[in-house]
Write a protein that holds these residues in place. Structure first.
Motif: not given
Length: 105
Positions: A31-39, A86-94
């Protein structure tokens, strides 16, 4: 110059987080990596819209390109929302896959 240094630092940080995400496979790091990508994506969108607004074409865009920045913000917000979902769905799935159902004997 400050913007260029910031872009380079964000790129280095993103690459380091990609490596950390690959090694740890932690959703928090991903999630932190995706935040950097969004930056990086937001910086690119803002740069592109500012560049597009500087080059007017009265024959193609009669009222100008003053709203390009708004379009960039809308595009960025939709990408950010979809990645967050997508991050929320994946964390719920796990979480659901790790919770074993209770059995009554």
């Amino acid at each position: 110059m400050a913007v260029t240094v910031s872009n380079i630092a964000n790129m280095v940080l993103f690459l380091a987080k990609v490596y950390a995400s690959y090694e740890s496979k932690s959703l928090a790091v991903i999630a932190s990596t995706l935040d950097s990508l969004l930056n990086l994506l937001s910086e690119f969108i803002m740069w592109f819209t500012a560049y597009a607004m500087k080059k007017p074409n009265q024959y193609r865009y009669l009222i100008g390109k003053k709203r390009m920045q708004l379009v960039g913000i809308i595009v960025f917000a939709s990408v950010m929302a979809s990645l967050g979902l997508q991050i929320l769905l994946e964390s719920d799935r796990q979480l659901i896959s790790k919770i074993a159902p209770y059995t009554i004997n």
